[in-house]
Write an enzyme that holds these catalytic residues in place. Structure first.
Site, short mmCIF file in Angstrom:
data_model
loop_
_atom_site.label_atom_id
_atom_site.label_comp_id
_atom_site.label_asym_id
_atom_site.label_seq_id
_atom_site.Cartn_x
_atom_site.Cartn_y
_atom_site.Cartn_z
N LYS A 146 0.86 -1.19 0.00
CA LYS A 146 0.00 0.00 0.00
C LYS A 146 0.90 1.23 0.00
CE LYS A 146 -4.32 -1.40 2.19
NZ LYS A 146 -5.19 -1.20 3.37
N GLU A 188 0.49 -1.10 16.22
CA GLU A 188 0.25 -1.98 15.07
C GLU A 188 0.66 -3.43 15.39
OE1 GLU A 188 -1.54 -0.93 12.63
OE2 GLU A 188 -0.88 1.01 11.84
N HIS A 251 -8.49 1.84 12.56
CA HIS A 251 -7.98 2.84 11.62
C HIS A 251 -9.06 3.82 11.14
CE1 HIS A 251 -4.46 0.33 11.70
NE2 HIS A 251 -3.84 1.02 10.76
N HIS A 268 0.42 8.20 13.95
CA HIS A 268 -0.50 7.19 13.40
C HIS A 268 -0.81 6.10 14.44
CE1 HIS A 268 -2.44 4.66 10.43
NE2 HIS A 268 -1.63 3.66 10.75
P1 NAD Z 1 7.22 8.38 10.18
O1 NAD Z 1 7.61 7.85 8.89
O2 NAD Z 1 6.73 9.78 10.26
O3 NAD Z 1 8.43 8.20 11.19
C1 NAD Z 1 8.31 8.64 12.50
C2 NAD Z 1 9.44 9.59 12.90
O4 NAD Z 1 10.59 8.83 13.19
C3 NAD Z 1 9.84 10.58 11.84
O5 NAD Z 1 10.18 11.81 12.43
C4 NAD Z 1 11.08 9.93 11.23
O6 NAD Z 1 11.95 10.84 10.61
C5 NAD Z 1 11.71 9.33 12.45
N1 NAD Z 1 12.57 8.19 12.22
C6 NAD Z 1 12.40 7.20 11.33
N2 NAD Z 1 13.31 6.24 11.53
C7 NAD Z 1 14.09 6.65 12.55
C8 NAD Z 1 15.19 6.09 13.23
N3 NAD Z 1 15.64 4.87 12.94
N4 NAD Z 1 15.77 6.79 14.22
C9 NAD Z 1 15.28 8.01 14.57
N5 NAD Z 1 14.22 8.59 13.99
C10 NAD Z 1 13.63 7.90 13.00
O7 NAD Z 1 6.06 7.49 10.87
P2 NAD Z 1 5.80 5.92 10.94
O8 NAD Z 1 5.13 5.71 12.23
O9 NAD Z 1 7.00 5.15 10.60
O10 NAD Z 1 4.76 5.69 9.76
C11 NAD Z 1 3.50 6.30 9.79
C12 NAD Z 1 2.99 6.39 8.38
O11 NAD Z 1 2.83 5.07 7.85
C13 NAD Z 1 1.63 7.07 8.26
O12 NAD Z 1 1.66 7.98 7.21
C14 NAD Z 1 0.68 5.93 7.96
O13 NAD Z 1 -0.42 6.33 7.19
C15 NAD Z 1 1.57 4.99 7.20
N6 NAD Z 1 1.15 3.59 7.23
C16 NAD Z 1 1.09 2.93 6.06
C17 NAD Z 1 0.74 1.60 6.04
C18 NAD Z 1 0.76 0.84 4.75
O14 NAD Z 1 0.30 -0.30 4.73
N7 NAD Z 1 1.29 1.39 3.70
C19 NAD Z 1 0.46 0.93 7.24
C20 NAD Z 1 0.54 1.64 8.43
C21 NAD Z 1 0.89 2.98 8.42
N1 GLY Z 2 -2.03 -1.30 7.08
C1 GLY Z 2 -3.16 -1.88 6.43
C2 GLY Z 2 -2.81 -2.70 5.23
O1 GLY Z 2 -1.69 -2.80 4.81
O2 GLY Z 2 -3.69 -3.24 4.64
#
Ligand code: NAD
Ligand code: GLY
Length: 369
Positions: A146, A188, A251, A268
Site C-alpha cells: 500500500k 500496530e 484505523h 499514526h
Molecule cells: P514516520 O515515517 O513519520 O516516522 C516517525 C518519525 O521517526 C519521523 O520523524 C522519522 O523521521 C523518524 N525516524 C524514522 N526512523 C528513525 C530512526 N531509525 N531513528 C530516529 N528517527 C527515525 O512514521 P511511521 O510511524 O513510521 O509511519 C506512519 C505512516 O505510515 C503514516 O503515514 C501511515 O499512514 C503509514 N502507514 C502505512 C501503512 C501501509 O500499509 N502502507 C500501514 C501503516 C501505516
Molecule cells: N495497514 C493496512 C494494510 O496494509 O492493509
C-alpha cells in the site's frame, strides 16, 4: 547477532518478495545487491533518517560499484503531500532515471508510502525496495504494497497498490528511534494479536516490558511474527476485497483523529490505539465482547504508553471524517470490530447511534484532550 536474522517470503506468485528482519542488515550487501541491476540507485529518505543511516547504506551499495543519488525530504506526516511527492519526480527526472532504476525508500512509513507511490507512478512503475527504520514501518507499512499520500480531506486518499521487490528491516536502526515513536509502533504490533493471533497477544502481554526496553531478540520476534501475519493476509487478499480490511482495526476512527487533529499532531500509532478502543467499545455495545475484554485491551495499550482516550473532535466531525473511509460501500460505513481477542470481522451492523455512543464513550475521560 547473525542467528537473530529471520527471513519470510510474501507469496504473490511472480511478484513474491523476501522480508529480512534482523540487526545490522544495512551492511548486508549480499541481501541487497542481487536486487539492483543498474549501476545507480535513488534513495529517498528524510532530514532525520538520512544523517543517521544514508551513509551506511551508500557504503554497502558502493561495495557493489553502485552510485547513489539521494532525495532528502522534509520530515513529517504533514509533508506526505503532492508537493513533496513532486520533489521525488524532479530528482528522478534530473538524474535521468530509467524504468529499471531502483528506488530505495529509507525511513519510516511516511517515506515508505511516498517513495512507493513515486515508484508506482514514475514511467508507470520502477522497481523499489523498502528499508523501514521505525517499528511501525517494519511491522506494517513496508509490507504489502500500500502506497499513498494524504489529502487535506482524508488520510492516504491518493495512492496505489504497488509491491516492493525486497524489504530489509534492520532492527538496529530502532536504537535511535524516540520512545514515543517506538510506542506508536507497538499499536500496530498489538493489532495483529487482536485481529487474528490470540497466542501472539498473550506473548505481548508477557513480553511488553522487553519490547519497551528494546530487547533485540524480543523485537526481532515481534517484527517477524507481525510480518508473518501481514504476509499471510496480503497473500490471500492483496487488493483488500475481503480479509485484508481486518488490518484496519481502529484505523477508521484513527484516521479521523489524525485528519481532524491536523496531520502529525497525533502519531499514526497513537490514533490507531485510541481508535481501537472505540472499536472495542462498539463491539462491547453490540454484545460481541464483554467489559473485561475491553479492559484487557485497554490494559495493554496503557502499559505500552499509548492513548486510550480519543480527542474531543465532536461526534459530527468524526462521522464526517469517517465518511471518506475506504471501507465505505454504497455509502454505508463498514467497521472492523472484535468478536474476541484474536477474532476481528468487518461489519456494517452498528447503527449511527451506536457508533456515536462508542465515540462519546471514548472521549469522556477526565483529562481527555
Ligand atoms: P514516520 O515515517 O513519520 O516516522 C516517525 C518519525 O521517526 C519521523 O520523524 C522519522 O523521521 C523518524 N525516524 C524514522 N526512523 C528513525 C530512526 N531509525 N531513528 C530516529 N528517527 C527515525 O512514521 P511511521 O510511524 O513510521 O509511519 C506512519 C505512516 O505510515 C503514516 O503515514 C501511515 O499512514 C503509514 N502507514 C502505512 C501503512 C501501509 O500499509 N502502507 C500501514 C501503516 C501505516
Ligand atoms: N495497514 C493496512 C494494510 O496494509 O492493509
Amino acid at each position: 547477532m547473525q542467528s537473530l536474522i529471520q527471513t519470510l517470503e510474501l507469496d504473490l506468485g511472480e511478484r513474491s518478495y523476501p522480508i529480512h528482519i534482523g540487526p545490522d542488515l544495512l551492511e548486508r550487501a549480499d541481501l541487497l545487491l542481487p536486487f539492483i541491476k543498474q549501476k545507480k540507485v535513488v534513495v529517498v529518505s528524510n532530514e532525520t533518517v538520512a544523517p543517521l543511516y544514508l551513509g551506511r547504506l551508500c557504503e554497502t551499495l558502493a561495495s557493489g560499484g553502485i552510485a547513489v543519488h539521494s532525495v532528502v525530504l522534509p520530515d513529517g506526516e504533514k509533508f506526505k503531500t503532492w508537493e513533496t511527492l513532486n520533489l521525488i519526480f524532479d530528482a528522478l527526472l534530473t538524474e535521468r532515471c530509467e524504468r529499471n532504476t531502483v528506488l530505495i525508500a529509507l525511513g519510516g512509513g511516511v517515506i515508505g508510502d511516498m517513495g512507493g507511490f513515486a515508484a508506482a507512478c514514475y514511467q508507470r512503475g520502477m522497481p523499489f525496495i523498502q528499508v523501514p527504520t521505525t517499528l511501525l514501518s517494519q511491522v506494517d507499512s513496508s509490507v504489502g504494497g500500500k502506497t499513498a499520500i494524504n489529502h487535506p480531506m482524508g488520510k492516504n486518499m491518493i495512492g496505489a497498490f504497488y509491491q516492493p521487490r525486497l524489504v530489509l528491516a534492520d532492527i538496529s536502526t530502532l536504537d535511535t528511534l524516540s520512545d514515543r515513536e517506538l510506542k506508536a509502533g507497538l499499536a500496530e504490533v498489538v493489532k495483529y494479536g487482536l485481529i487474528r493471533d490470540p497466542e501472539f497477544f498473550d506473548w505481548l502481554e508477557l513480553n511488553l516490558d522487553k519490547l519497551l526496553a528494546r530487547d533485540k531478540a524480543a523485537l526481532v520476534y515481534a517484527v517477524q511474527r507481525s510480518c508473518a501475519n501481514k504476509a499471510e493476509v496480503v497473500a490471500a487478499d492483496e487488493r483488500e476485497s475481503g480479509e485484508r480490511a481486518l488490518l484496519n482495526l481502529g484505523h477508521t476512527f484513527g484516521h479521523a483523529i489524525e485528519t481532524g487533529m491536523g496531520y502529525g499532531e497525533w502519531l499514526h500509532g497513537e490514533a490507531v490505539s485510541a481508535g481501537t478502543l472505540i472499536a472495542a467499545e462498539l463491539s462491547c455495545a453490540l454484545g460481541w465482547i464483554n467489559a473485561a475484554t475491553v479492559a484487557r485491551i485497554e490494559g495493554i495499550f496503557v502499559r505500552a504508553g499509548l492513548p486510550v482516550w480519543a480527542p474531543r473532535l465532536g461526534v459530527e466531525r468524526y462521522v464526517e471524517l469517517m465518511s471518506h473511509d475506504k471501507k465505505v460501500l454504497d455509502g454505508k460505513l463498514r467497521l472492523v470490530l472484535l468478536q474476541a481477542i484474536g477474532k476481528a470481522v468487518v461489519s456494517d451492523v452498528a447503527t449511527p447511534e451506536q457508533i456515536a455512543a462508542a465515540i462519546e464513550a471514548r472521549c469522556t475521560a477526565a483529562g481527555c484532550n
